[in-house]
Design a protein around this motif. Structure first.
Motif, short mmCIF file in Angstrom:
data_model
loop_
_atom_site.label_atom_id
_atom_site.label_comp_id
_atom_site.label_asym_id
_atom_site.label_seq_id
_atom_site.Cartn_x
_atom_site.Cartn_y
_atom_site.Cartn_z
N PHE B 19 8.38 3.85 -52.27
CA PHE B 19 8.95 3.09 -53.36
C PHE B 19 8.71 1.60 -53.11
O PHE B 19 8.64 1.16 -51.97
CB PHE B 19 10.46 3.39 -53.53
N PRO B 20 8.57 0.83 -54.21
CA PRO B 20 8.18 -0.57 -54.05
C PRO B 20 9.38 -1.45 -53.70
O PRO B 20 10.51 -1.23 -54.19
CB PRO B 20 7.64 -0.94 -55.43
N LEU B 26 7.78 0.93 -49.34
CA LEU B 26 8.68 1.47 -48.33
C LEU B 26 8.66 2.99 -48.40
O LEU B 26 8.48 3.57 -49.48
CB LEU B 26 10.11 0.95 -48.54
N PHE B 27 8.88 3.60 -47.23
CA PHE B 27 8.89 5.06 -47.18
C PHE B 27 10.31 5.56 -46.96
O PHE B 27 11.06 5.00 -46.16
CB PHE B 27 8.00 5.56 -46.03
N GLY B 28 10.65 6.61 -47.67
CA GLY B 28 11.97 7.21 -47.47
C GLY B 28 11.91 8.71 -47.65
O GLY B 28 10.94 9.25 -48.19
N ILE B 29 12.93 9.37 -47.19
CA ILE B 29 13.07 10.81 -47.37
C ILE B 29 14.40 11.06 -48.07
O ILE B 29 15.46 10.61 -47.59
CB ILE B 29 13.04 11.55 -46.02
N ALA B 80 10.54 -2.57 -44.32
CA ALA B 80 9.18 -3.10 -44.38
C ALA B 80 8.66 -3.38 -42.97
O ALA B 80 9.37 -3.93 -42.12
CB ALA B 80 9.15 -4.39 -45.20
N GLY B 81 7.42 -2.94 -42.73
CA GLY B 81 6.80 -3.19 -41.43
C GLY B 81 7.23 -2.25 -40.33
O GLY B 81 6.84 -2.41 -39.17
N SER B 85 6.44 2.62 -43.60
CA SER B 85 6.42 1.61 -44.65
C SER B 85 5.32 0.59 -44.40
O SER B 85 4.90 0.38 -43.26
CB SER B 85 7.77 0.89 -44.71
N SER B 86 4.88 -0.03 -45.47
CA SER B 86 3.86 -1.07 -45.31
C SER B 86 4.56 -2.41 -45.05
O SER B 86 5.80 -2.50 -45.04
CB SER B 86 2.99 -1.14 -46.57
N GLY B 87 3.76 -3.44 -44.91
CA GLY B 87 4.32 -4.78 -44.75
C GLY B 87 4.44 -5.19 -43.29
O GLY B 87 4.04 -4.48 -42.38
#
Lengths: 317, 318
Positions: B19-20, B26-29, B80-81, B85-87
């Motif tokens: 999700f942005p 960002l990654f979530g479950i 983030a990071g 997740s990206s960033g």
């Protein structure tokens, strides 16, 4: 599940998608995966796969047909946490160099499904084999390689036997499973002494501590008897293939000369036909005591990627 | 009413999601109940540090699945990071909590068909959820576990635990003198020194204040103000600490000031749950992890029983 709307535009365009049905635990069916593709075309597919208890997996795909595939076998307990971000960064670095990378959490650990109380060394290897097969489907006839950290080195070496001649990178490998748990016990004593605890953990050794609960608490990590018993007696030498593989061993230590343990391992491996390279990354990791600081590991990651790339051969022009 | 918890095989489902959030993915479950949802979502926002969304010993995974088995939706995610997740990873700074990530995660949770959202934060994650609470519309509860009351990170907290003499002895060791040449360690030592100086100043001040009969108030505004705002909205608040955590001592001392007044005025809306332990971090023992999970579950069961919010009466003497 419908794909999410794309974000951004032009050079920054990214795509995030979620696909696959929502399944209950133990329900068979296709994988449930979320993916993102960045502006360079590098795609990450993260989610759950496998039959029965599903494994949490992360597949890093290069923008074009991968020229090789690498399976990263993580360690367990505190090591898993301490090394996690490095493994993510290594995977992203390799994918940017055209190499597909599969990462995963063993069943019964992390985000994967499954009962931690039934995890054994063989089951860890079984999970790794399953993911190596999945990776092989992704890369086709391209060569495969393996990276294992600490305990994960034992798993990586075991699974690499099915891929003769595959390059192996071992970061600070656990050379002796019993020694791993001994170190954990010592770390716990250090923690108890620092905290000034009046009820310190018993000092008879981890193996003596399994009680009615069936597990031992190692600084907040549950280690169950089946894993302990199944791993006892396993050493890196004992799981090594009789058919040699290109091998890079990286010691993670600062300002220390190569220890006699690593030296004798290197000698043993050379005698078995391996051509081990042993290098040292200048960083001191306290595996059992987490800090929030991210250790600067770019040289370690770049060196590992470079070594693997060379073993897989240069990319086509 | 406490629900009977079905078996793990049928209790919950999970699916991954990106999700942005402010240019990052960002990654979530999401963990959701397989049946009979309560339509309450619980967002698990953990502390700083480069650790995956499962948490130490899978504590976040276990908590999320346990909640889903009891009818709650739960979302655990990577900042983030961090993790998947990206960033770029950000430093832990109390002046700049990671609210955008928490708010974005709460939006994902809201999209799962929940009517109410509970924010749960551990350590720095607690400060993140406190700072984000005003931006979550369906807020129905806030749980904060082991969160710093003062704006001190772990290095500074550790520095407080040791005496000045202890620090002086270490400062004069050969190893420390060598390390001063390294910028990162030099900055760390600087923070430790600053912490001790602040402690001495605080001690001197408290002597002076006591002589003027004014109560010491040492909680950070970043901790107190969001709590007041949450309680003004009549949102239940849960606070848990290890009694061995210096933050627990800070929390107890802060009861004499604005924080204490805000909590007392809110009455039964506030649950303070000290957990008897010698360790700072409740995650460092399996039994304590289980105690936290159980305490959170019980508190959430109480949330389900609460009715709609009513306006708070005018304040007196604030």
């Amino acid at each position: 599940m419908a794909p999410e709307r794309p974000e951004g535009g032009g050079a920054d365009r990214r795509v995030i998608e979620t696909h696959g049905p929502r399944r209950t635990a133990n329900e068979s069916g296709p994988a449930s995966v979320a993916s993102r593709t960045d502006a360079r075309g590098l795609r990450e597919e993260v989610g759950f796969a496998g039959e029965g208890d599903r494994i949490f997996t992360c597949l890093h795909r290069p923008p074009f047909e991968p020229r090789a595939g690498v399976l990263i076998c993580s360690s367990i307990c505190a090591d898993f946490m301490a090394n996690y971000q490095r493994e993510v960064e290594l995977a992203r670095t390799l994918a940017a160099r055209g190499i597909a990378v599969q990462r995963f959490h063993y069943r019964g650990t992390g985000n994967s499904e499954g009962d931690p109380a039934v995890v054994t060394f063989d089951r860890l290897c079984q999970d790794a084999r399953e993911l190596s097969e999945a990776l092989r489907h992704c890369v086709g006839d391209a060569p495969m390689g393996f990276v294992g950290t600490r305990w994960g080195a034992l798993v990586a070496v075991e699974v690499s036997k099915e891929f003769p001649g595959s390059p192996l990178v071992l970061w600070e490998p656990t050379t002796d499973a019993a020694g791993y748990f001994r170190d954990a016990g010592r770390a716990r004593l250090i923690r108890d002494a620092r905290e000034g605890r009046s009820d310190p953990a018993p000092s008879k050794g981890v193996g003596a501590e399994f009680d009615g609960r069936g597990f031992v608490d190692l600084l907040g990590y549950s280690v169950y008897r089946p894993l302990y018993e199944s791993a006892r007696g396993r050493t890196l030498s004992s799981v090594m293939d009789r058919r040699p593989h290109p091998l890079l061993i990286v010691r993670m230590a600062r300002g220390q000369r190569r220890t006699s343990e690593t030296a004798s391992l290197a000698t043993e491996l050379a005698e078995a036909g391996y051509d081990p390279q042993v290098e040292q990354a200048e960083l001191a990791e306290s595996w059992w005591f987490h800090t929030d600081a991210v250790l600067r590991v770019r040289p370690l990651i770049d060196r590992t990627a470079e070594w693997l790339e060379r073993r897989f051969g240069s990319p086509d022009p | 009413m406490r629900r009977t918890v079905p078996t793990a095989e049928t209790a919950w489902r999970e699916f991954p999601a990106f999700f942005p959030a402010e240019g990052n993915d960002l990654f979530g479950i999401v963990s959701e109940p397989a049946e009979s949802p309560e339509r309450v979502g619980v967002l698990l926002a953990w502390g700083g540090g480069p650790y995956p969304s499962c948490g130490r010993n899978g504590v976040r995974t276990r908590l999320a699945r346990s909640l889903a088995g009891r009818g709650f939706h739960a979302l655990r995610f990577d900042y983030a990071g961090v993790g998947e997740s990206s960033g770029r990873a950000r430093p832990v700074r109390f002046a700049a909590p990671w609210t955008s990530d928490v708010v974005a995660a709460s939006r994902l949770l809201a999209e799962q068909g929940v009517d109410r959202i509970v924010l749960l934060g551990n350590c720095f994650g607690g400060r993140n959820v406190l700072a984000s609470a005003s931006q979550v519309d369906q807020l129905t509860g806030v749980a904060v576990i082991g969160s710093p009351v003062l704006d001190l990170d772990h290095t500074e907290m550790l520095a407080r635990r040791q005496s000045i003499g202890w620090h002086a002895k270490r400062a004069l060791s050969a190893k420390t003198i060598r390390n001063v040449a390294r910028p990162k360690l030099r900055r760390r030592y600087g923070r430790i020194l600053a912490t001790k100086i602040r402690s001495v100043i605080r001690l001197l001040r408290s002597h002076i204040e006591r002589s003027h009969d004014s109560p010491p108030t040492s909680a950070s505004p970043g901790f107190v103000e969001p709590i007041r705002s949450i309680l003004d909205r009549r949102v239940p608040l849960f606070l848990a600490y290890s009694t061995g955590d210096p933050a627990w001592s800070d929390f107890c001392r802060a009861q004499e000031g604005d924080l204490g007044r805000a909590l007392a005025r809110a009455g039964p809306l506030v649950t303070v749950h000290p957990i008897e332990a010698s360790v700072r971090d409740l995650q460092t023992e399996v039994a304590l992890q289980d105690q936290v999970i159980e305490a959170v579950q019980e508190w959430l069961d109480g949330i389900l029983a609460l009715g709609t919010q009513r306006p708070i009466p005018d304040r007196e003497g604030d």
